[in-house]
Design a protein around this motif. Structure first.
Motif, PDB file in Angstrom:
ATOM      1  N   UNK A 170       7.914   9.845  -2.785  1.00  0.00           N
ATOM      2  CA  UNK A 170       8.142   8.406  -2.933  1.00  0.00           C
ATOM      3  C   UNK A 170       9.571   8.071  -2.534  1.00  0.00           C
ATOM      4  N   UNK A 171       9.708   7.340  -1.438  1.00  0.00           N
ATOM      5  CA  UNK A 171      11.018   6.995  -0.891  1.00  0.00           C
ATOM      6  C   UNK A 171      11.173   5.472  -0.729  1.00  0.00           C
ATOM      7  N   UNK A 172      10.388   4.712  -1.484  1.00  0.00           N
ATOM      8  CA  UNK A 172      10.444   3.251  -1.416  1.00  0.00           C
ATOM      9  C   UNK A 172      10.676   2.685  -2.805  1.00  0.00           C
TER      10      UNK A 172
ATOM     11  N   UNK B 251       9.023   4.804 -16.496  1.00  0.00           N
ATOM     12  CA  UNK B 251       8.707   5.688 -15.361  1.00  0.00           C
ATOM     13  C   UNK B 251       8.863   5.028 -14.002  1.00  0.00           C
ATOM     14  N   UNK B 252       9.193   3.729 -13.947  1.00  0.00           N
ATOM     15  CA  UNK B 252       9.407   3.063 -12.668  1.00  0.00           C
ATOM     16  C   UNK B 252       8.137   2.614 -11.980  1.00  0.00           C
ATOM     17  N   UNK B 253       7.071   2.415 -12.745  1.00  0.00           N
ATOM     18  CA  UNK B 253       5.829   1.890 -12.189  1.00  0.00           C
ATOM     19  C   UNK B 253       5.880   0.370 -12.191  1.00  0.00           C
ATOM     20  N   UNK B 254       4.893  -0.267 -11.585  1.00  0.00           N
ATOM     21  CA  UNK B 254       4.878  -1.725 -11.571  1.00  0.00           C
ATOM     22  C   UNK B 254       4.700  -2.287 -12.986  1.00  0.00           C
ATOM     23  N   UNK B 255       3.974  -1.565 -13.836  1.00  0.00           N
ATOM     24  CA  UNK B 255       3.789  -2.016 -15.216  1.00  0.00           C
ATOM     25  C   UNK B 255       4.992  -1.701 -16.086  1.00  0.00           C
ATOM     26  N   UNK B 256       5.705  -0.621 -15.744  1.00  0.00           N
ATOM     27  CA  UNK B 256       6.879  -0.205 -16.512  1.00  0.00           C
ATOM     28  C   UNK B 256       8.032   0.102 -15.550  1.00  0.00           C
TER      29      UNK B 256
ATOM     30  N   UNK C 206       0.821  -1.214   0.000  1.00  0.00           N
ATOM     31  CA  UNK C 206       0.000   0.000   0.000  1.00  0.00           C
ATOM     32  C   UNK C 206       0.853   1.261   0.000  1.00  0.00           C
ATOM     33  N   UNK C 207       2.109   1.130   0.405  1.00  0.00           N
ATOM     34  CA  UNK C 207       3.001   2.293   0.383  1.00  0.00           C
ATOM     35  C   UNK C 207       3.446   2.530  -1.061  1.00  0.00           C
ATOM     36  N   UNK C 208       3.268   3.724  -1.602  1.00  0.00           N
ATOM     37  CA  UNK C 208       3.676   3.974  -2.986  1.00  0.00           C
ATOM     38  C   UNK C 208       5.189   3.840  -3.139  1.00  0.00           C
ATOM     39  N   UNK C 209       5.607   3.371  -4.298  1.00  0.00           N
ATOM     40  CA  UNK C 209       7.032   3.190  -4.520  1.00  0.00           C
ATOM     41  C   UNK C 209       7.370   3.103  -5.994  1.00  0.00           C
ATOM     42  N   UNK C 210       8.652   3.136  -6.249  1.00  0.00           N
ATOM     43  CA  UNK C 210       9.168   2.835  -7.576  1.00  0.00           C
ATOM     44  C   UNK C 210       9.441   1.333  -7.656  1.00  0.00           C
ATOM     45  N   UNK C 211       9.506   0.820  -8.878  1.00  0.00           N
ATOM     46  CA  UNK C 211       9.714  -0.606  -9.091  1.00  0.00           C
ATOM     47  C   UNK C 211      10.903  -0.822 -10.009  1.00  0.00           C
ATOM     48  N   UNK C 212      11.671  -1.867  -9.711  1.00  0.00           N
ATOM     49  CA  UNK C 212      12.734  -2.292 -10.617  1.00  0.00           C
ATOM     50  C   UNK C 212      12.519  -3.765 -10.941  1.00  0.00           C
TER      51      UNK C 212
END
Length: 448
Positions: A53-55, A30-35, A15-21
């Motif tokens: 966003x720090x996660x 853009x570092x989203x879960x889809x991209x 639930x905590x917003x974050x960037x994804x790798x």
């Protein structure tokens, strides 16, 4: 690894917003879960640039590290770092992605020897409120996570293994001059130096709990008395020559096999491959509810500290040359060593020798030693005496322990006075962790 629980698609997304790798990502995304992004460095720069966003969540797969350019924070610039963290990174969280499962994101430093790969995966200097959770970090030289002057660090539910260099100041998790640190429920194995280490002043409110440390201090003991080796080393190690740190807690950790390949031999005739090592003035630490087994040298050390207590621990001396419960050591640079105690512990062995009990280095003030239980499964009872203090009220009785994952019978006499042993908490390691039945078997009956 043994800590992996595998994919857990039933786990809710964070639930905590974050960037994804992701290993299949692209740093132009853009570092989203889809991209997702491809690299940890891109995620770091994105968190630095974001006000909210720090996660960063690491998706399942392996991330191969390479040394970053510029100044390295690892061991004050002595080694290369993949991800350097500074004040601009304060508040960051580096996390597994829950539906993928603990240990699903593997960070690989590429070290197969003391001269290959990166020295540190993450190294922080003056970065506060960092969190590392649920990752697997492997094949680095010095440390998976190394920090200096970085308070309020949390390292939780990670797997750390195969570290190749055994020198002072490094280990699976290496903490320097950082207060308010919590290192909990990690699985750390096959590391050349310490599993969890804390050095320097300013380490008040440090808690090390629920961790599993197997096969630590694997670097061979160096000839000629060099303390930068696997011999003078602890699975959990704390050091503070300033004597200023307060409220240290080392509790409910499981430790097995310390410097086992060298039979526990270090710099001082069998000392100091140690389970839990409070060195060079480390004071005000409560060590309780830990299991230390597969020991070839000793379970515990207090060197120069005040107000350190070892209580309610299970110490298995195994089949040892030295078979020492504790080294209690003083030198002219240390405090008088007042207020230390060893009480209400269980000490067992599987050796024909009674061992050497408690030893000292000509300390001016003996610790309080009393109400411990002793039992040898093979030979004569474990020695409860020592050259600078003996157990004032020893109990010799079978504690009723069984299984690799030690269980003490509910009818065990150790629960009664004077030992009044507190039931072991267990639940070691990350969620889903199963204690491997490898290495030195415990002295107690373990065929469960």
């Amino acid at each position: 690894s043994a800590s992996d629980s595998g994919d857990d698609s039933s786990a809710p997304p964070p639930t905590v917003p974050g960037f994804y790798v992701s290993p299949s990502g692209n740093d132009k995304n853009p570092g989203t879960i889809a991209q997702p992004f491809l690299t940890l460095a891109k995620a770091q720069s994105a968190m630095q640039a974001s006000a909210s966003i720090k996660t960063t969540y690491l998706r399942k797969g392996t991330y191969a590290l390479s040394a970053s350019s510029g100044t390295s924070n690892c061991d004050w610039g002595m080694g290369s770092t993949a991800i350097n963290l500074g004040s601009a990174d304060s508040g960051e969280t580096w996390s597994y992605y829950p539906p993928d499962g603990f240990g699903s994101a593997v960070i690989d430093g590429g070290s197969t020897s003391s001269t290959t790969g990166v020295a540190c995966a993450f190294a922080a200097d003056s970065a506060s409120n960092l969190t590392f959770i649920g990752l697997e970090l492997q094949h680095v030289q010095y440390s998976a996570i190394w920090v200096n002057s970085s308070p309020n660090l949390t390292v939780s539910d990670n797997t750390i293994h195969d570290l190749t260099v055994g020198i002072f100041n490094v280990g699976g998790v290496a903490i320097h001059a950082s207060s308010g640190v919590t290192v909990k429920n990690n699985y750390i194995h096959d590391v050349a130096y310490v599993g969890v280490g804390a050095w320097g002043g300013g380490m008040s409110n440090t808690t090390i709990s629920g961790n599993v440390v197997l096969n630590s201090c694997t670097a061979a003991a160096a000839p000629g008395g060099n303390d930068q080796d696997g011999g003078d080393c602890g699975a959990i190690y704390m050091w503070d020559e300033s004597h200023a740190s307060t409220n240290g807690v080392v509790t409910n950790n499981y430790i097995r096999d310390v410097n086992i390949s060298s039979d526990g031999e270090g710099d001082y005739s069998g000392c100091c491959a140690t389970g839990i090592y409070l060195d060079d003035g480390m004071s005000n630490v409560t060590v309780s509810g830990n299991v230390v087994t597969g020991i070839k040298s000793q379970c515990f050390v207090i060197h120069g500290g005040n107000n350190d207590s070892y209580t309610g621990n299970l110490c298995d001396l195994s089949d040892s040359k030295a078979q020492r419960i504790m080294t209690y050591q003083w030198d002219s640079l240390m405090l008088p060593m007042s207020g230390n105690s060893v009480e209400n512990n269980i000490i067992v062995a599987g050796s024909a020798s009674p061992g050497t009990g408690y030893s000292d280095g000509s300390t001016p003030t003996a610790p309080t030693i009393k109400d411990n239980a002793y039992y040898n499964y093979v030979g004569s009872s474990v020695d409860s005496s020592g050259s600078n203090g003996s157990d004032a009220n020893p109990t010799y009785e079978d504690p009723g322990i069984s299984c690799w994952d030690p269980t003490i019978s509910g009818s065990s006499p150790v629960y009664a006075a004077p030992v009044s042993f507190t039931k072991l908490v267990g639940g070691w390691g990350p969620p889903g962790f199963v204690l491997p039945q490898t290495g030195t078997p415990p002295s107690w009956p373990h065929g469960c």
